[in-house]
Scaffold this motif. Structure first.
Motif, PDB file in Angstrom:
ATOM      1  N   GLY A   1      10.616  62.004  56.659  1.00 29.43           N
ATOM      2  CA  GLY A   1      12.073  61.873  56.734  1.00 29.43           C
ATOM      3  C   GLY A   1      12.570  61.778  58.173  1.00 29.43           C
ATOM      4  O   GLY A   1      13.752  62.006  58.431  1.00 29.43           O
ATOM      5  N   ARG A   2      11.672  61.408  59.091  1.00 27.35           N
ATOM      6  CA  ARG A   2      12.075  61.304  60.500  1.00 27.35           C
ATOM      7  C   ARG A   2      12.604  59.893  60.776  1.00 27.35           C
ATOM      8  O   ARG A   2      11.936  58.912  60.416  1.00 27.35           O
ATOM      9  CB  ARG A   2      10.863  61.602  61.387  1.00 27.35           C
ATOM     10  CG  ARG A   2      11.194  61.837  62.839  1.00 27.35           C
ATOM     11  CD  ARG A   2       9.942  62.320  63.555  1.00 27.35           C
ATOM     12  NE  ARG A   2       8.856  61.359  63.432  1.00 27.35           N
ATOM     13  CZ  ARG A   2       8.443  60.549  64.408  1.00 27.35           C
ATOM     14  NH1 ARG A   2       9.031  60.577  65.576  1.00 27.35           N
ATOM     15  NH2 ARG A   2       7.442  59.717  64.213  1.00 27.35           N
ATOM     16  N   PHE A   3      13.798  59.784  61.361  1.00 26.01           N
ATOM     17  CA  PHE A   3      14.315  58.479  61.763  1.00 26.01           C
ATOM     18  C   PHE A   3      13.407  57.950  62.879  1.00 26.01           C
ATOM     19  O   PHE A   3      13.280  58.599  63.919  1.00 26.01           O
ATOM     20  CB  PHE A   3      15.744  58.606  62.310  1.00 26.01           C
ATOM     21  CG  PHE A   3      16.818  58.548  61.257  1.00 26.01           C
ATOM     22  CD1 PHE A   3      16.760  59.338  60.122  1.00 26.01           C
ATOM     23  CD2 PHE A   3      17.910  57.698  61.406  1.00 26.01           C
ATOM     24  CE1 PHE A   3      17.762  59.284  59.150  1.00 26.01           C
ATOM     25  CE2 PHE A   3      18.918  57.625  60.449  1.00 26.01           C
ATOM     26  CZ  PHE A   3      18.841  58.434  59.316  1.00 26.01           C
ATOM     27  N   LEU A   4      12.814  56.793  62.683  1.00 25.52           N
ATOM     28  CA  LEU A   4      11.910  56.259  63.707  1.00 25.52           C
ATOM     29  C   LEU A   4      12.724  55.663  64.844  1.00 25.52           C
ATOM     30  O   LEU A   4      13.791  55.075  64.620  1.00 25.52           O
ATOM     31  CB  LEU A   4      11.017  55.176  63.097  1.00 25.52           C
ATOM     32  CG  LEU A   4      10.061  55.668  62.008  1.00 25.52           C
ATOM     33  CD1 LEU A   4       9.316  54.498  61.385  1.00 25.52           C
ATOM     34  CD2 LEU A   4       9.082  56.675  62.580  1.00 25.52           C
ATOM     35  N   PRO A   5      12.242  55.817  66.102  1.00 23.97           N
ATOM     36  CA  PRO A   5      12.954  55.180  67.213  1.00 23.97           C
ATOM     37  C   PRO A   5      13.008  53.666  66.983  1.00 23.97           C
ATOM     38  O   PRO A   5      12.056  53.099  66.430  1.00 23.97           O
ATOM     39  CB  PRO A   5      12.076  55.516  68.426  1.00 23.97           C
ATOM     40  CG  PRO A   5      11.185  56.627  67.987  1.00 23.97           C
ATOM     41  CD  PRO A   5      11.041  56.525  66.504  1.00 23.97           C
ATOM     42  N   VAL A   6      14.077  53.046  67.429  1.00 21.31           N
ATOM     43  CA  VAL A   6      14.261  51.611  67.148  1.00 21.31           C
ATOM     44  C   VAL A   6      13.058  50.796  67.628  1.00 21.31           C
ATOM     45  O   VAL A   6      12.583  49.881  66.943  1.00 21.31           O
ATOM     46  CB  VAL A   6      15.564  51.102  67.809  1.00 21.31           C
ATOM     47  CG1 VAL A   6      15.752  49.610  67.557  1.00 21.31           C
ATOM     48  CG2 VAL A   6      16.751  51.873  67.282  1.00 21.31           C
TER      49      VAL A   6
ATOM     50  N   ASN B   1      10.068  51.594  67.688  1.00 17.49           N
ATOM     51  CA  ASN B   1       8.860  51.794  66.863  1.00 17.49           C
ATOM     52  C   ASN B   1       9.032  51.301  65.428  1.00 17.49           C
ATOM     53  O   ASN B   1       8.181  51.541  64.576  1.00 17.49           O
ATOM     54  CB  ASN B   1       8.501  53.286  66.794  1.00 17.49           C
ATOM     55  CG  ASN B   1       8.045  53.808  68.132  1.00 17.49           C
ATOM     56  OD1 ASN B   1       7.891  53.026  69.069  1.00 17.49           O
ATOM     57  ND2 ASN B   1       7.855  55.107  68.229  1.00 17.49           N
ATOM     58  N   LEU B   2      10.149  50.670  65.125  1.00 17.66           N
ATOM     59  CA  LEU B   2      10.371  50.236  63.740  1.00 17.66           C
ATOM     60  C   LEU B   2       9.384  49.135  63.368  1.00 17.66           C
ATOM     61  O   LEU B   2       9.058  48.276  64.202  1.00 17.66           O
ATOM     62  CB  LEU B   2      11.801  49.716  63.567  1.00 17.66           C
ATOM     63  CG  LEU B   2      12.905  50.763  63.606  1.00 17.66           C
ATOM     64  CD1 LEU B   2      14.283  50.112  63.492  1.00 17.66           C
ATOM     65  CD2 LEU B   2      12.727  51.791  62.498  1.00 17.66           C
ATOM     66  N   PRO B   3       8.891  49.125  62.141  1.00 18.60           N
ATOM     67  CA  PRO B   3       7.958  48.068  61.733  1.00 18.60           C
ATOM     68  C   PRO B   3       8.604  46.685  61.860  1.00 18.60           C
ATOM     69  O   PRO B   3       9.831  46.553  61.723  1.00 18.60           O
ATOM     70  CB  PRO B   3       7.684  48.389  60.259  1.00 18.60           C
ATOM     71  CG  PRO B   3       8.177  49.766  60.028  1.00 18.60           C
ATOM     72  CD  PRO B   3       9.180  50.074  61.073  1.00 18.60           C
ATOM     73  N   LEU B   4       7.769  45.688  62.091  1.00 16.82           N
ATOM     74  CA  LEU B   4       8.284  44.317  62.253  1.00 16.82           C
ATOM     75  C   LEU B   4       8.948  43.817  60.977  1.00 16.82           C
ATOM     76  O   LEU B   4       9.770  42.902  60.998  1.00 16.82           O
ATOM     77  CB  LEU B   4       7.135  43.381  62.631  1.00 16.82           C
ATOM     78  CG  LEU B   4       6.537  43.660  64.014  1.00 16.82           C
ATOM     79  CD1 LEU B   4       5.298  42.817  64.247  1.00 16.82           C
ATOM     80  CD2 LEU B   4       7.582  43.420  65.096  1.00 16.82           C
ATOM     81  N   THR B   5       8.576  44.436  59.851  1.00 15.59           N
ATOM     82  CA  THR B   5       9.127  43.982  58.567  1.00 15.59           C
ATOM     83  C   THR B   5      10.603  44.363  58.385  1.00 15.59           C
ATOM     84  O   THR B   5      11.268  43.872  57.476  1.00 15.59           O
ATOM     85  CB  THR B   5       8.330  44.613  57.413  1.00 15.59           C
ATOM     86  OG1 THR B   5       8.211  46.005  57.673  1.00 15.59           O
ATOM     87  CG2 THR B   5       6.961  43.991  57.264  1.00 15.59           C
ATOM     88  N   VAL B   6      11.131  45.274  59.221  1.00 15.99           N
ATOM     89  CA  VAL B   6      12.535  45.693  59.035  1.00 15.99           C
ATOM     90  C   VAL B   6      13.456  44.534  59.430  1.00 15.99           C
ATOM     91  O   VAL B   6      13.386  44.045  60.564  1.00 15.99           O
ATOM     92  CB  VAL B   6      12.864  46.932  59.899  1.00 15.99           C
ATOM     93  CG1 VAL B   6      14.337  47.304  59.763  1.00 15.99           C
ATOM     94  CG2 VAL B   6      11.984  48.108  59.517  1.00 15.99           C
TER      95      VAL B   6
END
Ligand code: FES
Length: 608
Positions: free
Chosen positions: A443-448, A450-455
């Motif tokens: 439930g941790r908001f990932l740093p922008v 580090n967001l997966p490329l699929t987002v």
């Protein structure tokens, strides 16, 4: 809506609004402690205390400039004019109820022949009635009833309809009135209330009305209200009076719009959680909030006509019955709800889950039942969520990816500009963030970065920092109803995780207690407004319910309201509810050694 308030020295603006009856339009989940930041009003005119540090934290500079304040922080210093938020159309689940069993209502009418005036055998009027009434022994009556019957006989009437509460004559009606014996079935929810007008002769529900519980301005959860009732001088009376006044208002509204004479309403049946029924009765409720959680009463209570909180002059012949509860946290809403879905009569193993300000869970079938209550917290009702709101106009209630454009699509109640996010939207939002990889399984908001490329880019652009917090932006200030951004924050997701883990761990505890796997459960009854509104798929996605139950969910609506109607109309139903009170096993989770471990395990978003 603008309210004018007389000056009462030494009380906060929130208290003044409560006394004026206008606080119903305000949200005040923290009950006036200054921690929730929801009791926002605009000071239109008048003198008051300076802005506090709590207000500076909760309100933006722009809001303060516009005269917005937190009502619980403001001390009026004279006459005031205050603008309250637009009252949204409370979208309260009050679905239609039909009763189809054998009709044995709490109050019955029986037509009897009256004796001749001055019969030569000198049989008293009541001895004559005792032989005339069918199926009732030990007929009893009050002096007032005896007086009115004596007058009817004197007048020369040949027959009369006796209105009976068991073996007690509560009133007499001329023959033509036989068809008009009415009752009210009431569900007192912590947040919302529903009153149904029921024809007890035909067993049909004529009409119903819903409203917000006026105690909400004393706090969104029962614990805040119990504190107010227990700690503040006159607090219990304050909570009791506002509830009774509101219920009488709803009952009058129903009677007037259906052309019902107030004198032909003979019974009100009340379902509600144990705290609500204690507060309604004006009974000191502190035992419910403190370990070992012992209520003053769980049995059904009956106030005869003219007595109890609703026993004033408006409905002079009305008896008030409280449905039996099981324990401090398994109230009459659950005993009535479980009987209403028929779980206590079925061979199949079922799970009954009612998620509101608490999560109540019952597991079992006709041979045994076990139940527990989880302190799920009011996150699913929008409280303790930064932009959380109840089901009011502008509440975001559904949310999903916009598949064609890779963005976000949401729906608001009433189609209004977004004003906040309510329970079903909160589940959707948590599920979307996890599904799209914007948060990890913890439930941790990932740093922008580090967001997966699929987002999708559009969703990525909504991951911003606001007021020093990591948030997912739902609507910018320019698009929202109040000019402030609507968002879902890291802290909000933690609240959701806690709430969902509490429910999931409660279910696991009951399954373990019965030594069965989730797969052995044949049906899941999801009760309450929340159960009907949520996307079941998303609820499973965040692990609110075990994945084995995914195809077995049945949303059953407001079962407490349905149970109150059935209680009014059926002796068999009343007996079944009493059996649940006496026989359903209750597990107190705070005494369960394994519960905290289960709670921690279910905090992960992928734990099903
Ligand atoms: Fe005022 Fe919560 S901040 S009621």
């Amino acid at each position: 809506m603008v309210v004018e308030l007389e000056y009462i020295p030494g009380i906060t603006l929130l208290e003044a609004l409560r006394q004026n009856g206008a606080a119903t339009y305000l949200q005040a989940p923290c009950g006036g402690k200054g921690t929730c930041g929801k009791c926002i009003v605009r000071i239109a005119a008048g003198e008051c205390s300076a802005v506090t540090s709590r207000e500076r934290e909760a309100l933006s500079a722009d809001q303060l400039k516009k005269g917005m304040r937190l009502a619980c922080q403001v001390i009026p210093e004279g006459f005031m004019q205050v603008e309250l938020p637009a009252a949204g159309g409370a979208d309260i689940l009050s679905s239609a109820v039909q009763f189809s069993g054998r009709l044995t209502p709490l109050i019955t009418g029986q037509k009897v022949q009256l004796p001749e005036r001055g019969n030569k055998e000198q049989v008293s009027l009541f001895d004559s009635l005792r032989s005339a009434v069918v199926g009732i022994e030990d007929l009893s009556f009050s002096a007032a009833v005896a007086d009115s019957l004596a007058r009817v006989v004197r007048r020369g009437d040949k027959a009369v309809t006796l209105v009976l509460d068991g073996n007690r004559i509560v009133a007499q009606k001329s023959d033509a009135d036989k068809e008009s014996i009415r009752g009210f079935a009431v569900d007192i929810g912590t947040t919302t209330m529903v009153v149904s007008l029921v024809d007890m002769v035909s067993g049909t529900v004529n009409d119903r009305v819903a409203a917000l519980n006026p105690q909400s301005s004393f706090g969104s959860d029962v614990i805040s209200r119990i504190s107010h009732a227990s700690e503040k001088e006159g607090g219990l009376r304050e909570l009791q009076d506002c509830l009774a006044d509101k219920l009488l208002g709803m009952m009058k509204q129903l009677s007037l719009r259906n052309g019902i004479d107030f004198g032909s309403v003979y019974c009100a049946v009340l379902a509600g959680n144990t705290s609500m029924l204690h507060l309604f009765s004006g009974v000191f409720p502190l035992g419910i909030a403190q370990t070992p959680y012992v209520p003053v009463f769980t049995e059904g209570v009956k106030y005869i006509e003219g007595t109890g909180p609703l026993g004033g002059s408006v409905f002079p012949g009305m008896i008030t019955c409280l449905i039996p509860c099981r324990s401090a946290y398994i109230g009459a809403d659950i005993t009535a709800g479980v009987a209403a879905v028929g779980m206590d009569q079925q061979l199949q193993t079922a799970l009954f889950v009612d998620i509101g300000t608490n999560g109540e869970i019952v597991l079992g079938n006709s041979s045994e039942m076990v139940c527990c209550a989880t302190a799920a917290g009011p996150a699913f009702e929008g409280a303790h969520i930064a932009c959380g709101t109840g089901s009011v106009d502008g509440a975001i209630f559904a949310l999903k990816e916009d598949e064609s454009e890779g963005g976000l699509h949401f729906s608001t109640l009433g189609g209004a500009a977004p004003a906040g996010i309510c329970g079903s939207g909160i589940i959707d939002c948590a599920a979307l963030l996890y599904r799209q990889g914007l948060v990890d399984r913890k439930g941790r908001f990932l740093p922008v970065e580090n967001l997966p490329l699929t987002v999708p880019g559009e969703l990525k652009s909504r991951r911003i920092q606001l007021k020093g917090e990591e948030v997912f932006l739902l609507a910018a200030g320019a698009e929202s109803a109040h000019g402030e951004p609507v968002y879902f924050s890291q802290k909000d997701l933690r609240e959701v995780q806690l709430a969902k883990a509490a429910v999931a761990a409660g279910i696991q505890t009951l399954l373990d207690h019965r030594c069965i796997d989730a797969g052995a459960v044949e049906v899941v009854y999801l009760a309450g407004g929340f159960g009907s509104a949520i996307s079941v798929e998303n609820a499973f996605q965040i692990g609110l319910l075990p994945s084995e139950l995914e195809k077995k969910v049945e949303a059953v609506g407001n079962t407490a309201q349905r149970g109150a109607v059935f209680y009014l109309l059926s002796e068999d139903f009343r007996q079944r509810v009493e059996n649940l009170r006496q026989e359903m096993e209750y597990l107190e989770l705070s005494f369960d050694k394994g519960f905290s471990k289960k709670l921690m395990a279910h905090m992960y978003l992928d734990t099903r």
